[in-house]
Design a protein around this motif. Sequence first.
Motif, PDB file in Angstrom:
ATOM      1  N   GLY A  18     -41.867 -62.945 -34.350  1.00  0.00           N
ATOM      2  CA  GLY A  18     -41.916 -62.293 -32.965  1.00  0.00           C
ATOM      3  C   GLY A  18     -42.950 -62.922 -32.297  1.00  0.00           C
ATOM      4  O   GLY A  18     -43.812 -63.792 -32.912  1.00  0.00           O
ATOM      5  N   ALA A  19     -43.283 -62.277 -31.172  1.00  0.00           N
ATOM      6  CA  ALA A  19     -44.237 -62.827 -30.236  1.00  0.00           C
ATOM      7  C   ALA A  19     -45.437 -62.725 -30.762  1.00  0.00           C
ATOM      8  O   ALA A  19     -46.392 -63.815 -30.402  1.00  0.00           O
ATOM      9  N   GLY A  20     -45.767 -62.022 -31.925  1.00  0.00           N
ATOM     10  CA  GLY A  20     -47.235 -61.783 -32.296  1.00  0.00           C
ATOM     11  C   GLY A  20     -47.888 -63.228 -33.008  1.00  0.00           C
ATOM     12  O   GLY A  20     -48.779 -63.439 -33.034  1.00  0.00           O
ATOM     13  N   ALA A  23     -49.259 -65.213 -30.575  1.00  0.00           N
ATOM     14  CA  ALA A  23     -50.434 -64.705 -29.804  1.00  0.00           C
ATOM     15  C   ALA A  23     -51.784 -65.448 -29.748  1.00  0.00           C
ATOM     16  O   ALA A  23     -52.419 -65.708 -28.806  1.00  0.00           O
ATOM     17  N   ARG A  31     -45.102 -56.364 -25.786  1.00  0.00           N
ATOM     18  CA  ARG A  31     -45.360 -54.729 -25.800  1.00  0.00           C
ATOM     19  C   ARG A  31     -46.871 -54.444 -25.972  1.00  0.00           C
ATOM     20  O   ARG A  31     -47.032 -53.336 -26.133  1.00  0.00           O
ATOM     21  N   ASN A  98     -38.791 -65.592 -30.908  1.00  0.00           N
ATOM     22  CA  ASN A  98     -39.567 -66.438 -29.892  1.00  0.00           C
ATOM     23  C   ASN A  98     -38.623 -67.529 -29.322  1.00  0.00           C
ATOM     24  O   ASN A  98     -37.805 -68.060 -30.084  1.00  0.00           O
ATOM     25  N   HIS A 115     -33.015 -65.767 -30.085  1.00  0.00           N
ATOM     26  CA  HIS A 115     -33.035 -65.437 -28.528  1.00  0.00           C
ATOM     27  C   HIS A 115     -33.065 -66.719 -27.741  1.00  0.00           C
ATOM     28  O   HIS A 115     -33.226 -66.261 -26.443  1.00  0.00           O
ATOM     29  N   THR A 183     -44.067 -58.883 -35.225  1.00  0.00           N
ATOM     30  CA  THR A 183     -42.908 -58.339 -34.279  1.00  0.00           C
ATOM     31  C   THR A 183     -43.022 -56.861 -34.381  1.00  0.00           C
ATOM     32  O   THR A 183     -43.345 -56.303 -35.407  1.00  0.00           O
ATOM     33  N   LEU A 209     -50.446 -57.242 -36.778  1.00  0.00           N
ATOM     34  CA  LEU A 209     -51.519 -56.665 -36.167  1.00  0.00           C
ATOM     35  C   LEU A 209     -51.626 -55.011 -36.442  1.00  0.00           C
ATOM     36  O   LEU A 209     -52.707 -54.460 -36.569  1.00  0.00           O
ATOM     37  N   GLY A 224     -53.231 -57.355 -39.950  1.00  0.00           N
ATOM     38  CA  GLY A 224     -53.992 -58.384 -39.301  1.00  0.00           C
ATOM     39  C   GLY A 224     -53.489 -59.518 -38.425  1.00  0.00           C
ATOM     40  O   GLY A 224     -52.153 -59.416 -38.295  1.00  0.00           O
ATOM     41  N   SER A 226     -51.941 -63.060 -37.705  1.00  0.00           N
ATOM     42  CA  SER A 226     -51.051 -63.932 -38.686  1.00  0.00           C
ATOM     43  C   SER A 226     -51.863 -65.101 -38.827  1.00  0.00           C
ATOM     44  O   SER A 226     -51.798 -65.695 -39.659  1.00  0.00           O
TER      45      SER A 226
HETATM   46  N1  APR Z   1     -50.681 -61.640 -35.426  1.00  0.00           N
HETATM   47  C1  APR Z   1     -49.907 -60.720 -35.717  1.00  0.00           C
HETATM   48  N2  APR Z   1     -49.259 -59.675 -35.246  1.00  0.00           N
HETATM   49  C2  APR Z   1     -49.631 -59.761 -33.908  1.00  0.00           C
HETATM   50  C3  APR Z   1     -50.691 -60.324 -33.442  1.00  0.00           C
HETATM   51  C4  APR Z   1     -51.195 -61.507 -34.268  1.00  0.00           C
HETATM   52  N3  APR Z   1     -52.237 -62.299 -33.725  1.00  0.00           N
HETATM   53  N4  APR Z   1     -50.913 -60.045 -32.065  1.00  0.00           N
HETATM   54  C5  APR Z   1     -49.951 -59.061 -31.825  1.00  0.00           C
HETATM   55  N5  APR Z   1     -49.215 -58.843 -32.925  1.00  0.00           N
HETATM   56  C6  APR Z   1     -47.978 -57.925 -33.296  1.00  0.00           C
HETATM   57  C7  APR Z   1     -48.042 -56.685 -32.198  1.00  0.00           C
HETATM   58  O1  APR Z   1     -49.152 -55.516 -32.821  1.00  0.00           O
HETATM   59  C8  APR Z   1     -46.759 -56.091 -31.865  1.00  0.00           C
HETATM   60  O2  APR Z   1     -46.405 -55.418 -33.185  1.00  0.00           O
HETATM   61  O3  APR Z   1     -46.965 -58.546 -32.630  1.00  0.00           O
HETATM   62  C9  APR Z   1     -46.009 -57.487 -32.391  1.00  0.00           C
HETATM   63  C10 APR Z   1     -45.463 -58.248 -30.857  1.00  0.00           C
HETATM   64  O4  APR Z   1     -44.363 -57.142 -30.650  1.00  0.00           O
HETATM   65  P1  APR Z   1     -43.532 -57.341 -29.192  1.00  0.00           P
HETATM   66  O5  APR Z   1     -44.452 -57.731 -27.939  1.00  0.00           O
HETATM   67  O6  APR Z   1     -42.751 -56.302 -29.061  1.00  0.00           O
HETATM   68  O7  APR Z   1     -42.857 -58.597 -29.438  1.00  0.00           O
HETATM   69  P2  APR Z   1     -41.294 -58.859 -30.297  1.00  0.00           P
HETATM   70  O8  APR Z   1     -41.200 -58.011 -31.440  1.00  0.00           O
HETATM   71  O9  APR Z   1     -41.193 -60.378 -30.494  1.00  0.00           O
HETATM   72  O10 APR Z   1     -40.308 -58.635 -29.202  1.00  0.00           O
HETATM   73  C11 APR Z   1     -38.925 -58.592 -29.494  1.00  0.00           C
HETATM   74  O11 APR Z   1     -38.364 -58.170 -27.341  1.00  0.00           O
HETATM   75  O12 APR Z   1     -38.632 -58.534 -24.845  1.00  0.00           O
HETATM   76  C12 APR Z   1     -38.030 -58.985 -25.991  1.00  0.00           C
HETATM   77  O13 APR Z   1     -36.440 -60.925 -26.287  1.00  0.00           O
HETATM   78  C13 APR Z   1     -38.042 -60.332 -26.286  1.00  0.00           C
HETATM   79  O14 APR Z   1     -37.776 -61.513 -28.374  1.00  0.00           O
HETATM   80  C14 APR Z   1     -38.442 -60.578 -27.640  1.00  0.00           C
HETATM   81  C15 APR Z   1     -37.981 -59.083 -28.527  1.00  0.00           C
END
Ligand code: APR
Length: 239
Positions: A18-20, A23, A31, A98, A115, A183, A209, A224, A226
Amino acid sequence: MNTKFRFKKEDRIIVLTGAGISAESGLKTFRDHNGLWEEHRVEEVATPQAFQKNPEMVWRFYKQRYFQLDEVKPNSGHYALKELEEYLGKNFFIITQNVDGLHRQAGNERVLEMHGSLQQCFCSKCYAHFKMSEVDLEPAVPQCGSCGGTLRPDIVWFGEIPYFLDEIDRILKKANYFLVVGTSGSVQPAASLVYLAKRYGAATIGVNLAEPENMHYIDEFHKGRSGEILPGLVEKWIG
Ligand code: APR
């Protein structure tokens, strides 16, 4: 970073990202900033209803994200997963939420972008698909080169069905390990894949994280960034 797992070449490993994981490449998560993504609540721009109501605004948002990709590159977390694919070959898959294309840019080939992708769009009238790089992005709402219809980003929005669900179910059934990285575990159906993998018999591992919402399905959790901890973990898993 201690782990009790060791992967053999014949093990089947599925990773959900996921987005993390992006990052540390400089891309914002969804979020972690009061629920705002570049001043937008993600639910405001990522729905078919938003696109119908205000296609200019939605396109502005996605064009900005598409152009931002020129400035980012994969980080050590992505490259660690590339190493894992090199080791496991066809026994490896990344399922990613992602849309940034960074896994492929890192060299991973077995990637399911559930997605969609910022690098593509399609016509909402004739469904012809285009690469963003081939489309005239100058107009506020880009038009289809084939039929003149309205193009939309090839992103799975809230309320739409993610891609590759059949294939995901098929590979999950055979998985020995399911690894979840970066994620929050808050968006379905991706959030349920860890549960499904466990139900099908896989051991589950998390790298995040903060503790994700579906933490109770994770057998071994590594807290932590990734980019900082995945390379060391991969070394141990395949060492
Ligand atoms: N390493 C690991 N994890 C991390 C890092 C990092 N450097 N930075 C942030 N995180 C974690 C956060 O603690 C959080 O739990 O990554 C997670 C990101 O969560 P979201 O922002 O909710 O992203 P995601 O889970 O990918 O969202 C899912 O939601 O908006 C929709 O379609 C969009 O694909 C997306 C979906």
